[in-house]
Write an enzyme that holds these catalytic residues in place. Structure first.
Site, short mmCIF file in Angstrom:
data_model
loop_
_atom_site.label_atom_id
_atom_site.label_comp_id
_atom_site.label_asym_id
_atom_site.label_seq_id
_atom_site.Cartn_x
_atom_site.Cartn_y
_atom_site.Cartn_z
N GLU A 186 13.59 -3.65 -7.24
CA GLU A 186 12.83 -4.61 -6.46
C GLU A 186 11.73 -5.23 -7.31
O GLU A 186 11.18 -4.59 -8.20
CB GLU A 186 12.23 -3.91 -5.24
N CYS A 227 12.57 6.43 -10.61
CA CYS A 227 11.51 6.96 -11.47
C CYS A 227 11.72 8.45 -11.63
O CYS A 227 12.16 9.13 -10.70
CB CYS A 227 10.14 6.70 -10.83
N CYS A 235 2.38 -1.13 -2.68
CA CYS A 235 2.42 -0.11 -3.74
C CYS A 235 3.14 1.13 -3.26
O CYS A 235 2.87 1.66 -2.20
CB CYS A 235 1.00 0.35 -4.10
N CYS A 285 6.20 11.87 -8.32
CA CYS A 285 4.92 11.90 -7.61
C CYS A 285 5.23 11.92 -6.12
O CYS A 285 5.96 11.05 -5.62
CB CYS A 285 4.06 10.69 -7.97
N CYS A 317 4.91 -8.47 -9.72
CA CYS A 317 4.95 -7.02 -9.93
C CYS A 317 6.36 -6.67 -10.42
O CYS A 317 7.34 -6.85 -9.72
CB CYS A 317 4.61 -6.32 -8.62
N CYS A 367 5.08 8.84 -3.46
CA CYS A 367 5.64 7.55 -3.88
C CYS A 367 7.11 7.43 -3.45
O CYS A 367 7.92 8.31 -3.75
CB CYS A 367 5.52 7.40 -5.39
N1 SAH Z 1 4.70 4.77 -12.70
C1 SAH Z 1 3.60 3.87 -12.89
C2 SAH Z 1 3.91 2.50 -12.32
C3 SAH Z 1 4.02 2.45 -10.83
S1 SAH Z 1 2.67 1.51 -10.30
C4 SAH Z 1 2.37 4.48 -12.29
O1 SAH Z 1 2.47 5.49 -11.62
O2 SAH Z 1 1.28 3.98 -12.55
C5 SAH Z 1 2.56 1.86 -8.68
C6 SAH Z 1 1.14 2.25 -8.27
O3 SAH Z 1 1.19 2.51 -6.85
C7 SAH Z 1 0.70 3.55 -8.92
O4 SAH Z 1 -0.69 3.58 -9.08
C8 SAH Z 1 1.12 4.54 -7.87
O5 SAH Z 1 0.45 5.76 -8.04
C9 SAH Z 1 0.77 3.83 -6.60
N2 SAH Z 1 1.50 4.34 -5.44
C10 SAH Z 1 2.63 5.06 -5.44
N3 SAH Z 1 3.01 5.36 -4.18
C11 SAH Z 1 2.10 4.82 -3.37
C12 SAH Z 1 1.94 4.76 -1.95
N4 SAH Z 1 2.83 5.33 -1.14
N5 SAH Z 1 0.88 4.11 -1.48
C13 SAH Z 1 -0.01 3.50 -2.30
N6 SAH Z 1 0.10 3.50 -3.64
C14 SAH Z 1 1.12 4.16 -4.18
#
Ligand code: SAH
Length: 368
Positions: A90, A110, A341, A114, A103, A117
């Site tokens: 996406e 991934c 995000c 985490c 974006c 996410c």
């Molecule tokens: N893997 C990289 C790039 C992904 S960026 C990273 O982790 O930085 C996506 C951003 O959104 C990251 O800061 C991630 O931690 C955040 N994110 C992930 N899941 C989320 C959620 N459910 N709600 C809000 N932010 C989230």
């Protein structure tokens, strides 16, 4: 057959030199592909007929297919892009006054697991090629230009890129760097490093390499002020703990007084959002050229987390601001189309690969 989107300028120049051509063919062809969006080699009138013919025999330009697109109430747009029969990713456009931010995804799924996410829940299948990364910008430019949309202060439609889509960009570093080289190339998109932000969980050795080769802005997905909690929320912390991460960030910022590093901090109710957490965060970031982005948690199906209430977020922010930390609460965009995000899902063929790859040393070393 090679996809010409796989090359940055240096790579394309070598490609032409190998064909017995002058390196400047690279800039001519980059302009056709990236600035004019012309992918039919017959139209490249500044190349000889023979070279055009040769290109047709050995090269092509191809982008992912748009499978679906959606527009949120706030104008945020999301596209599902099909890469091959097994994989989709996406990409999201965030239009704001005077700028359009794209974006961009760097991997199918991934590997980092985490727990808050949605992308992580999909598992991991593979890295995107340089072509698949830069094609996202190519496609977005193309779609918006055809619609007649351009950011106010820029010739091009997309003014900013955030490497914040699906995947961990620093575990696909070679391809990500090549794609970002094209984003910054004056013969392609001409974006300055100030307009590109790469978000990462903090793959420490890769940060040093990024600084050496392509020092764009970075945002660190911090999410916790101590190792015990970060080990749970961002498990790669077990490999690169906070002390190492912070010194890598310090090294990244060194030598450029204008450089601020963004620290992303997701607000999870009763997990990482207490005043004590805020004070610990202040201590961690004290004296650092930091900017803190508080991200309200965006929910997805089957998650056990809840977003912190507004007052908790505000209180948390006030503690940081009082300690003179530049802090903003990120506005959630595109939530009604799952474009916010952490909500990007796409389609991933093999959910099991993450189990093999996570913490396998190769996950980092194979790509750096
Ligand atoms: N893997 C990289 C790039 C992904 S960026 C990273 O982790 O930085 C996506 C951003 O959104 C990251 O800061 C991630 O931690 C955040 N994110 C992930 N899941 C989320 C959620 N459910 N709600 C809000 N932010 C989230």
């Amino acid at each position: 057959m090679v996809n010409l989107l796989d090359f940055d300028r240096e790579g394309l120049a070598s490609f032409f030199v190998e064909l017995g051509e002058k390196p400047f063919r690279a800039t001519q062809v980059m302009k056709w592909i990236h600035q004019q969006a012309v992918v039919d080699f017959d139209a490249y009138t500044n190349l000889s007929k023979a070279l055009r013919q040769q290109l047709k025999e050995i090269a092509y330009v191809s982008q992912p297919q748009v499978q679906m697109s959606q527009t949120a109430q706030d104008g945020t747009r999301k596209w599902l892009l099909q890469l091959d029969s097994d994989n989709s990713i996406e990409m999201v456009l965030i239009p704001e006054e005077g700028r359009n931010t794209l974006c961009v995804s760097s991997q199918v799924g991934c590997a980092l697991d985490c727990c808050f996410c949605a992308t992580a829940q999909q598992g991991f299948n593979r890295n995107l090629s340089t072509a698949e990364i830069i094609a996202q910008l190519w496609l977005a430019e193309h779609i918006l230009t055809q619609e007649g949309d351009q950011a106010d202060n820029a010739k091009r439609a997309i003014s900013n890129v955030v490497m914040m889509g699906m995947g961990e960009p620093l575990t696909n570093l070679n391809n990500v760097i090549k794609a970002m080289n094209v984003m910054m190339d004056d013969f392609a998109y001409g974006l300055s490093w100030r307009h590109i932000t790469l978000s990462t969980t903090g793959i420490v050795p890769a940060l040093a390499r990024l600084k050496e080769t392509c020092p764009v802005n970075i945002a660190i997905s911090l999410h916790a002020p101590n190792d015990a909690l970060r080990n749970k929320l961002v498990p790669i912390n077990q490999k690169y703990p906070l002390a190492e991460l912070m010194s890598a960030c310090r090294a990244y910022a060194k030598g450029n007084p204008q450089r601020r590093i963004t620290f992303e901090y997701i607000m999870l109710k009763d997990i990482n959002d207490s005043p004590a957490h805020a004070r610990a965060l202040v201590k961690l970031l004290q004296g650092f050229p930091a900017k803190v982005n508080l991200i309200p948690f965006n929910p997805f199906p089957d998650t056990r987390y809840i977003c912190s209430p507004r007052e908790t977020i505000d209180h948390f922010r006030d503690i940081l601001v009082q300690a003179k930390l530049l802090t903003v609460t990120r506005k959630t965009r595109g939530g009604d189309i799952d474009a916010a995000c952490g909500q990007l899902a796409g389609k991933v063929r093999d959910r099991t690969q993450r189990q093999f790859k996570l913490f396998n040393k190769e996950i980092v070393n194979e790509t750096i």
